[in-house]
Design an enzyme around this catalytic site. Sequence first.
Site, PDB file in Angstrom:
ATOM      1  CD  GLU A  27      -1.363  -2.252   2.186  1.00 54.61           C
ATOM      2  OE1 GLU A  27      -2.185  -2.953   2.796  1.00 54.61           O
ATOM      3  OE2 GLU A  27      -0.123  -2.424   2.281  1.00 54.61           O
TER       4      GLU A  27
ATOM      5  NE  ARG B 146      13.919 -26.297 -12.692  1.00 51.40           N
ATOM      6  CZ  ARG B 146      14.859 -26.745 -13.513  1.00 51.40           C
ATOM      7  NH1 ARG B 146      15.883 -25.961 -13.824  1.00 51.40           N
ATOM      8  NH2 ARG B 146      14.780 -27.963 -14.012  1.00 51.40           N
TER       9      ARG B 146
ATOM     10  N   GLY C  78      11.197 -38.394 -11.109  1.00 50.00           N
ATOM     11  CA  GLY C  78      10.673 -39.392 -12.025  1.00 50.00           C
ATOM     12  C   GLY C  78       9.467 -40.107 -11.451  1.00 50.00           C
TER      13      GLY C  78
ATOM     14  CB  ALA D 285       4.040 -43.653  -7.752  1.00 51.32           C
TER      15      ALA D 285
END
Length: 550
Positions: A86, A182, A288, A293
């Site tokens: 502000e 990134r 990877g 997973a």
Amino acid sequence: MALLPSFLALPASSPSRADTTFNRVSRICSTGGAAHDNALLLRAAEVADWSAGHTAPHPNFGCVIARNGEVVGEGFLYAQGTKCAELQAVEAANELGRGATAYINMEPGDCHGDQTPVSSLVQKALKSCILVNAPLLYRAAFHVPFSVLKYAMTLDGKIAARSGDASWVSSRLSRGRVFELRGRSDAIVVGGNTVRQDDPRLTARHGGGHVPARIVMSKSLNLPEEANLWNTHDAYTIIATQRGARKDIQEKLAKKGVEVVEFDMLNPRDVMEYCYSRGCLSILWECGGELAAPAISSGVIHKVYAFIAPKIIGGRGAPSPVGELGMIQMSQALDLIDVSIEAIGPDILVSGFLHPIPDLSPVIPSIHETAALDPTVSPYESKIIFFYKTWDPFGAFSNFSPHSIIMPDETGVPCMWPTVEHYYQAQKFLGVDNPLAKGLIEQIKSARSPEEAARIGRKVQREQPELVHPDWDTVKIDVMYRGLRCKFSMHPHLNSLLRSTVGFVLVEASPHDLFWGGGREGEGLNYLGRLLMKLRSESLKEATPDSSIV
């Protein structure tokens, strides 16, 4: 000046797109009405988004001041300890701010301790307005950093050839977007396979400023002794591994400046909880499929960015972006929420959330209500005021707060230091007979924010200890005290705020600074809080007349 507050957000943007966006806003604003307000609210969110990657663990904040449909001032919180958005916008607008309207992306904060920002309450918010600070909401709700899984794949779902070669799946334009991601992150996570096969650098490559840390997860520490990630001059590297893994490799990496952190059982959730304890806000996963997973299964991945290239490579053994999740029916598939599709050169970027954006509506009970809910909490325990950097209600106590001080420079001449932290970091190199040390003092003095000053001072202290004054460890407490005393004497409203805490224990709630802060569980030495309480005591004595004088 009128104030139009609302939460607002939009997809990632950067200052490089500012001119295009500004022209678009100007055209819409000429139409007036609701479209005018919406465009300026969008602009406020875009401006706020420029601070992504610089303010962790605090939110991104932007302010736009418009008069008669024309933007006359803008500002965003560059880093903690800088002028609030502000105030920057008002200063940019100057006289044109009279009678104008301020558009902000969230409720004003109080980073100066003197009510500098406009005080107002946000009554209603649009869902899209929350997106700009989604990392803050996820972090608060789940007690882990906001995590984004990024990958690039071919049309047939491969992230590399069966040989492991992955250069390059996506286009140069898509890789440029990855560099932006990134730069908006506090750390980047990869697995050991990525280090062995790709030898990545994982830098933002945006010409300076914020550089995310690199985190390598490896249970076995079967890692090469030489790798780009072991070069810690430009970016910090952390190895997360299982307790007891290859002590010989740990020692060799430690000598290179790589931090090794051992876990009883290495898994994504424990690593993210560790990152949370270190104050991380956003994490980018560039791993990877074998690591992606379990990260998804453990619930620590909140958003996905999938770059799809118009290529087909085939290969039964070619890797895919996500490994085995244990699903055997399509009905078990995970659906993305709030999906966005964008063309980037020849590629398509599909992004979306794996978890809904948390709805945080905190209700803070009184101490007696808390005691009724939890009998172990006593309303009669010692009263403590916690503060951590400049966004907290008592954040003005921080050595990072945006309050200048006048203290001697290296020549002994009084000069203006932007913050106590600037002064403190520069004193590390005072009196060292080396031209590099003198240059560092000037570099720190001109740093744009206390965070930047701290990065310079800490990095040089770690990498070039010969440039640091040999007595630094014995004098640093006194240096900090002199800086704080000057600050509270130069700014009377801060002195009043400090006096108002009489009867309270002051604790800097830094989770990882065990010297100046209190630590995560009170194990820290809390020297900053001690110095503040000493200052408070001295100030109260000075304000009390001597009763022996008649």
